[in-house]
Design an enzyme around this catalytic site. Structure first.
Site, short mmCIF file in Angstrom:
data_model
loop_
_atom_site.label_atom_id
_atom_site.label_comp_id
_atom_site.label_asym_id
_atom_site.label_seq_id
_atom_site.Cartn_x
_atom_site.Cartn_y
_atom_site.Cartn_z
N GLY A 8 0.82 -1.22 0.00
CA GLY A 8 0.00 0.00 0.00
C GLY A 8 0.85 1.26 0.00
O GLY A 8 0.38 2.33 0.38
N GLY A 11 -0.39 4.60 -1.50
CA GLY A 11 -1.63 5.20 -0.99
C GLY A 11 -1.39 6.46 -0.18
O GLY A 11 -0.25 6.93 -0.02
N GLY A 14 0.37 5.22 2.98
CA GLY A 14 1.54 4.43 2.61
C GLY A 14 2.66 5.26 2.01
O GLY A 14 3.84 5.03 2.30
N TYR A 135 -15.56 -4.30 7.04
CA TYR A 135 -14.17 -3.79 6.97
C TYR A 135 -13.48 -3.99 8.32
O TYR A 135 -12.38 -4.54 8.40
CB TYR A 135 -14.25 -2.30 6.60
CG TYR A 135 -12.99 -1.49 6.78
CD1 TYR A 135 -11.89 -1.68 5.95
CD2 TYR A 135 -12.92 -0.50 7.76
CE1 TYR A 135 -10.74 -0.89 6.11
CE2 TYR A 135 -11.78 0.28 7.92
CZ TYR A 135 -10.70 0.07 7.10
OH TYR A 135 -9.56 0.84 7.24
N LYS A 139 -10.30 -6.72 9.18
CA LYS A 139 -9.00 -6.29 9.73
C LYS A 139 -8.77 -6.91 11.11
O LYS A 139 -7.63 -7.18 11.49
CB LYS A 139 -8.97 -4.77 9.80
CG LYS A 139 -8.99 -4.12 8.43
CD LYS A 139 -8.07 -2.96 8.36
CE LYS A 139 -7.25 -2.96 7.10
NZ LYS A 139 -6.02 -2.24 7.22
N LEU A 165 -7.79 9.25 9.61
CA LEU A 165 -6.67 10.11 9.21
C LEU A 165 -7.18 11.25 8.33
O LEU A 165 -8.26 11.16 7.74
CB LEU A 165 -5.65 9.29 8.42
CG LEU A 165 -5.13 8.04 9.11
CD1 LEU A 165 -4.19 7.29 8.17
CD2 LEU A 165 -4.43 8.38 10.41
N HIS A 178 -13.38 9.87 2.92
CA HIS A 178 -13.72 9.95 4.34
C HIS A 178 -14.30 11.34 4.62
O HIS A 178 -14.32 12.21 3.75
CB HIS A 178 -12.47 9.69 5.20
CG HIS A 178 -12.02 8.26 5.16
ND1 HIS A 178 -10.93 7.84 4.46
CD2 HIS A 178 -12.52 7.15 5.77
CE1 HIS A 178 -10.77 6.53 4.62
NE2 HIS A 178 -11.73 6.09 5.41
N TRP A 201 -24.45 14.32 5.83
CA TRP A 201 -25.10 13.08 6.29
C TRP A 201 -25.28 13.07 7.80
O TRP A 201 -24.40 13.51 8.56
CB TRP A 201 -24.23 11.88 5.92
CG TRP A 201 -24.43 11.42 4.50
CD1 TRP A 201 -24.80 12.21 3.43
CD2 TRP A 201 -24.26 10.09 3.99
NE1 TRP A 201 -24.86 11.44 2.29
CE2 TRP A 201 -24.54 10.14 2.61
CE3 TRP A 201 -23.90 8.87 4.57
CZ2 TRP A 201 -24.48 9.01 1.79
CZ3 TRP A 201 -23.83 7.75 3.76
CH2 TRP A 201 -24.13 7.82 2.39
N ARG A 208 -15.89 12.12 16.45
CA ARG A 208 -14.77 11.43 15.81
C ARG A 208 -13.46 12.01 16.34
O ARG A 208 -13.41 13.11 16.87
CB ARG A 208 -14.80 11.61 14.28
CG ARG A 208 -15.94 10.91 13.57
CD ARG A 208 -15.79 9.41 13.60
NE ARG A 208 -16.91 8.71 12.97
CZ ARG A 208 -18.01 8.30 13.61
NH1 ARG A 208 -18.14 8.52 14.90
NH2 ARG A 208 -18.94 7.65 12.99
N1 LIG Z 1 -7.34 6.66 5.75
C1 LIG Z 1 -7.75 6.48 6.98
O1 LIG Z 1 -8.44 7.32 7.56
C2 LIG Z 1 -7.37 5.23 7.74
C3 LIG Z 1 -7.80 5.09 9.07
C4 LIG Z 1 -7.46 3.94 9.78
C5 LIG Z 1 -6.69 2.97 9.18
N2 LIG Z 1 -6.30 3.13 7.89
C6 LIG Z 1 -5.53 2.05 7.29
O2 LIG Z 1 -4.36 2.60 6.71
C7 LIG Z 1 -4.03 1.87 5.53
C8 LIG Z 1 -3.85 2.81 4.37
O3 LIG Z 1 -5.06 3.52 4.12
P1 LIG Z 1 -5.11 4.70 3.04
O4 LIG Z 1 -6.21 5.61 3.43
O5 LIG Z 1 -3.76 5.22 2.81
O6 LIG Z 1 -5.60 3.89 1.75
P2 LIG Z 1 -5.42 4.26 0.17
O7 LIG Z 1 -4.92 5.63 -0.03
O8 LIG Z 1 -6.75 3.90 -0.46
O9 LIG Z 1 -4.31 3.25 -0.34
C9 LIG Z 1 -4.61 1.90 -0.47
C10 LIG Z 1 -3.36 1.19 -0.92
O10 LIG Z 1 -3.64 -0.22 -0.96
C11 LIG Z 1 -3.17 -0.73 -2.19
N3 LIG Z 1 -4.02 -1.86 -2.59
C12 LIG Z 1 -5.37 -1.90 -2.63
N4 LIG Z 1 -5.78 -3.08 -3.12
C13 LIG Z 1 -4.65 -3.80 -3.41
C14 LIG Z 1 -4.42 -5.09 -3.95
N5 LIG Z 1 -5.45 -5.89 -4.33
N6 LIG Z 1 -3.15 -5.51 -4.11
C15 LIG Z 1 -2.10 -4.70 -3.76
N7 LIG Z 1 -2.27 -3.47 -3.21
C16 LIG Z 1 -3.54 -3.01 -3.06
C17 LIG Z 1 -3.26 0.43 -3.18
O11 LIG Z 1 -2.34 0.19 -4.23
P3 LIG Z 1 -2.61 0.79 -5.74
O12 LIG Z 1 -2.76 2.27 -5.56
O13 LIG Z 1 -1.39 0.42 -6.49
O14 LIG Z 1 -3.87 0.15 -6.22
C18 LIG Z 1 -2.86 1.61 -2.30
O15 LIG Z 1 -1.47 1.74 -2.27
C19 LIG Z 1 -5.12 0.82 5.35
O16 LIG Z 1 -4.68 -0.41 5.87
C20 LIG Z 1 -6.28 1.37 6.16
O17 LIG Z 1 -7.10 0.34 6.64
C21 LIG Z 1 -6.60 4.22 7.15
#
Ligand SMILES: NC(=O)c1ccc[n+]([C@@H]2O[C@H](COP(=O)([O-])OP(=O)(O)OC[C@H]3O[C@@H](n4cnc5c(N)ncnc54)[C@H](OP(=O)(O)O)[C@@H]3O)[C@@H](O)[C@H]2O)c1
Length: 324
Positions: A8, A11, A14, A135, A139, A165, A178, A201, A208
Site C-alpha cells: 500500500g 496510498g 503508505g 471492513y 482487519k 486520518l 472519508h 449526512w 470522531r
Molecule cells: N485513511 C484512513 O483514515 C485510515 C484510518 C485507519 C486505518 N487506515 C488504514 O491505513 C491503511 C492505508 O489507508 P489509506 O487511506 O492510505 O488507503 P489508500 O490511499 O486507499 O491506499 C490503499 C493502498 O492499498 C493498495 N491496494 C489496494 N488493493 C490492493 C491489492 N489488491 N493488491 C495490492 N495493493 C492493493 C493500493 O495500491 P494501488 O494504488 O497500487 O492500487 C494503495 O497503495 C489501510 O490499511 C487502512 O485500513 C486508514
C-alpha cells in the site's frame, strides 16, 4: 539495519510511511509496489512478491478503504479483499522468514458502544457499528492471525489500531472519501457555485477523532523500530470532535457563508470515537504533533492547489468506466 517491504506504499498513508522509513536512515532498503504489479488478493502474486523483494520487515497497509457510503455500497469487497490480502501476506511472510510484521488495523474494529476513551482491552467486547463492520472485522481477523502465529510459530507480528486520518494527499472523490475531505470539497464547491446550503449526512451528533497523516506515518515508523509486544496499540491524537463542530470548523476554513442542513435519513455511523493513546506514548514514545486547525488548513490548501488535477483524474476514470 533491515530491508523493509511496505504494502500500500502508493496510498495516502503508505506514501508518507515509505518517505518516513527512508528518511529516518535506520533501514538498509525500503521497497514498495503497485497493485497492478502484485495483486495481493492472489496467492501466487504474494509468493512472487516475497521472491522478488526479500525483506526482514513487512509493513502492511494495502487495503480497500472509504467513508460510510463506500462501506455501505461495497461491503463484500471491503470484507473479502481486506481479509484475503492480509491472510495471504502474513502467512507468506512467515514462510519466507520475515522477522517482523507490522499490521495497520483500524478504529472501525472497536465495538459500536465502546466506552470513551477506547482502551485496547475493549476491542473484543462487542460487534462493530454495522455500516463498517465488514471492513472492521476483516482487519480484526488479522489480529487473531498474528496472535495465533506468535503462539504457534513465535512470529513477531504487531498490531496498530489507527484512528481516522486526514491531510494533504487524501482522497477527495465524494464516492469513496472519508468525512474531512468530503466536507472540505462540498463546502468548497458550494462556495464556488454561489450556493446557500450544504447538506451533510446524519444528524451531526456523532463524534470522531482525527490524526494528521504525517503523525500517523511517524507512529508507524516508531512502532516498527521499537515495539515488539503482542498487545495491540491505539494510534491517534486523543482529541474528540462532534460532526456538528467539525462542519462549523470546516465551514470557517473554507469561508462558506451559507447554511448547513443535516440529512437525518442518512446514517450517523458509530456514535462516539476517541482513543486512549497512552499505550503508544509509553511503549514507543509516540504522541501527535499537528494541531487540528493547522492540519485542516494545510489539507484545504493542498486541495485547492490540486483541484484541477483531481477533477481531471476523475473525468478520466469515469471515461474509462463508461467504455468498459
Ligand atoms: N485513511 C484512513 O483514515 C485510515 C484510518 C485507519 C486505518 N487506515 C488504514 O491505513 C491503511 C492505508 O489507508 P489509506 O487511506 O492510505 O488507503 P489508500 O490511499 O486507499 O491506499 C490503499 C493502498 O492499498 C493498495 N491496494 C489496494 N488493493 C490492493 C491489492 N489488491 N493488491 C495490492 N495493493 C492493493 C493500493 O495500491 P494501488 O494504488 O497500487 O492500487 C494503495 O497503495 C489501510 O490499511 C487502512 O485500513 C486508514
Amino acid at each position: 539495519m533491515s530491508k523493509v517491504l511496505v504494502t500500500g506504499g502508493s496510498g495516502f498513508l503508505g506514501s508518507r510511511v515509505v518517505e518516513e522509513l527512508k528518511s529516518c536512515g535506520s533501514f538498509e532498503a525500503v521497497h514498495t509496489f503497485r497493485s497492478s504489479e502484485y495483486d495481493l488478493r492472489q496467492l501466487d502474486a504474494v509468493k512472487q512478491l516475497f521472491q522478488d523483494k526479500p525483506a526482514d520487515t513487512l509493513v502492511h497497509l494495502a487495503a480497500v478503504v472509504g467513508g460510510i457510503g463506500a462501506n455501505m455500497q461495497r461491503p463484500g469487497e471491503f470484507f473479502y479483499d481486506n481479509l484475503v490480502m492480509g491472510v495471504h501476506l502474513v502467512e507468506q511472510a512467515r514462510l519466507f522468514g520475515v522477522k517482523k510484521c507490522v499490521v495497520i488495523g483500524t478504529i472501525c474494529s472497536y465495538p459500536k458502544f465502546t466506552p470513551v476513551p477506547f482502551k485496547e482491552d475493549e476491542i473484543w467486547n462487542g460487534y462493530p457499528e454495522e455500516t463498517n463492520a465488514p471492513y472492521g472485522l476483516a482487519k480484526k481477523m488479522l489480529m487473531v492471525q498474528l496472535d495465533a502465529y506468535r503462539r504457534q510459530y513465535n512470529f513477531n507480528g504487531i498490531r496498530l489500531l489507527m484512528v481516522n486520518l486526514y491531510g494533504p494527499g487524501d482522497n477527495f472523490d465524494l464516492n469513496s472519501s472519508h468525512v474531512i475531505p468530503a466536507m472540505l470539497r462540498k463546502f468548497h464547491e458550494a462556495k464556488e457555485a454561489g450556493q446557500d446550503v450544504v447538506t451533510l449526512w446524519g444528524d451531526g451528533s456523532p463524534s470522531r477523532e482525527f490524526l494528521y497523516v504525517d503523525d500517523a506515518a511517524r507512529a508507524i515508523r516508531l512502532a516498527t523500530q521499537r515495539y515488539n509486544k503482542p498487545a495491540p496499540v491505539n494510534v491517534g491524537s486523543g482529541m474528540e470532535i462532534t460532526m456538528r463542530q467539525l462542519a462549523n470548523q470546516i465551514k470557517r476554513v473554507v469561508a462558506f457563508e451559507g447554511e448547513i442542513v443535516w440529512d437525518t435519513s442518512k446514517p450517523n455511523g458509530q456514535p462516539r470515537r476517541c482513543l486512549d493513546v497512552s499505550r503508544a506514548r509509553e511503549e514507543f514514545g509516540f504522541s501527535a504533533n499537528m494541531t487540528f486547525p493547522m492540519g485542516l488548513q494545510l489539507t484545504y490548501d493542498w486541495f485547492k492547489q490540486n483541484y484541477a488535477a483531481i477533477e481531471a483524474r476523475e473525468k478520466l476514470t469515469q471515461g474509462v468506466a463508461a467504455r468498459t
